[in-house]
Design a protein around this motif. Structure first.
Motif, PDB file in Angstrom:
ATOM      1  N   ASP A 113       0.832  -1.208   0.000  1.00  0.00           N
ATOM      2  CA  ASP A 113       0.000   0.000   0.000  1.00  0.00           C
ATOM      3  C   ASP A 113       0.864   1.255   0.000  1.00  0.00           C
ATOM      4  O   ASP A 113       0.573   2.229  -0.708  1.00  0.00           O
ATOM      5  CB  ASP A 113      -0.925   0.001   1.220  1.00  0.00           C
TER       6      ASP A 113
ATOM      7  N   THR B   1       0.958   4.137  -2.916  1.00  0.00           N
ATOM      8  CA  THR B   1       0.756   5.561  -2.631  1.00  0.00           C
ATOM      9  C   THR B   1       1.938   6.392  -3.109  1.00  0.00           C
ATOM     10  O   THR B   1       1.769   7.457  -3.715  1.00  0.00           O
ATOM     11  CB  THR B   1       0.545   5.766  -1.121  1.00  0.00           C
TER      12      THR B   1
ATOM     13  N   GLU C 162       1.988   9.374  -5.944  1.00  0.00           N
ATOM     14  CA  GLU C 162       2.531  10.708  -5.685  1.00  0.00           C
ATOM     15  C   GLU C 162       3.607  11.058  -6.704  1.00  0.00           C
ATOM     16  O   GLU C 162       3.693  12.200  -7.168  1.00  0.00           O
ATOM     17  CB  GLU C 162       3.101  10.774  -4.270  1.00  0.00           C
TER      18      GLU C 162
END
Length: 229
Positions: A79, A83, A87
């Motif tokens: 996870d 993420t 980004e």
């Protein structure tokens, strides 16, 4: 293997006599001992192989255990990695947009370059007496100020502010015309240009014109007085 041992699976044990059964038992025991001896010899002669196989099994178990632990840790970080990747994509897209903006800004054919030259053009128009053009530029500055989405750009806002603030300088230049020799035609032209300025009443216009004409008359009287003396 003993050649006397010739018992076949298809033989009927019920047809054997007691002596034959005893003899077969002895032969079986002898065969088992021979097999045990062969197994012992095999184990002794291949001890190194067995030992290597044992170590290999242990190493494999250890390696697979470590792989399992790392896989569990990696699954827990999936996870975070997702993420971080999202980004990164967002920042990369923003950087690409900024690079594209810089590239367009450096293009001399971009209208922004002409816009940035307007303040200097405004000053030239006022000094050279191109008052109509100067008035047009100051009106354009007011239009830019009304475009809030454009004035969010600091460069455009600076240009617009300069053009609008130049109205005071333009008005001063026009009134200064009355502080010097001025014929009727030129006076009418100057007054018409002054009247274009917003927020200037007729009374303010008359007062300003008279004040500057007084300055001119005082200069004339002073020059005459100096000439007489």
């Amino acid at each position: 293997m003993d050649s006397d041992y010739n018992f076949q699976p298809g033989d009927d044990i019920r047809n054997m006599g007691l002596e034959e059964m005893r003899r077969q038992k002895v032969l079986l025991a002898s065969e088992l001992k021979a097999i045990d001896a062969q197994i012992s010899d095999l184990a002794f002669n291949n001890y190194g192989t067995y030992a290597d196989a044992g170590r290999a099994t242990h190493d494999c178990s250890k390696t697979f255990g470590e792989m399992r632990d790392k896989t569990v840790n990696l699954s827990g970080q999936a996870d975070e990695l997702t993420t971080a990747f999202q980004e990164f994509r967002s920042k990369a897209k923003k950087l690409a947009e900024e690079q594209d903006l810089v590239r367009k800004s450096l293009d001399k054919s971009n209208p922004i370059w002409e816009l940035l030259t307007l303040p200097s053009r405004m000053d030239i128009c006022i000094r050279a007496g191109y008052y109509d053009l100067a008035y047009t530029l100051t009106n354009y500055g007011m239009q830019l100020q009304q475009q809030s989405h454009l004035c969010k750009n600091p460069l455009i806002k600076k240009v617009a502010d300069h053009l609008v603030e130049a109205r005071a300088y333009l008005l001063e230049e026009l009134f200064n015309k009355f502080a010097g020799p001025l014929d009727l035609a030129e006076s009418i032209k100057v007054v018409n240009n002054v009247r274009k300025m917003p927020f200037l009443t007729a009374n303010q216009l008359r007062i300003a014109v008279l004040q500057h004409r007084d300055i001119y008359l005082e200069k004339q009287i002073l020059d005459i007085s100096v000439g007489i003396t």
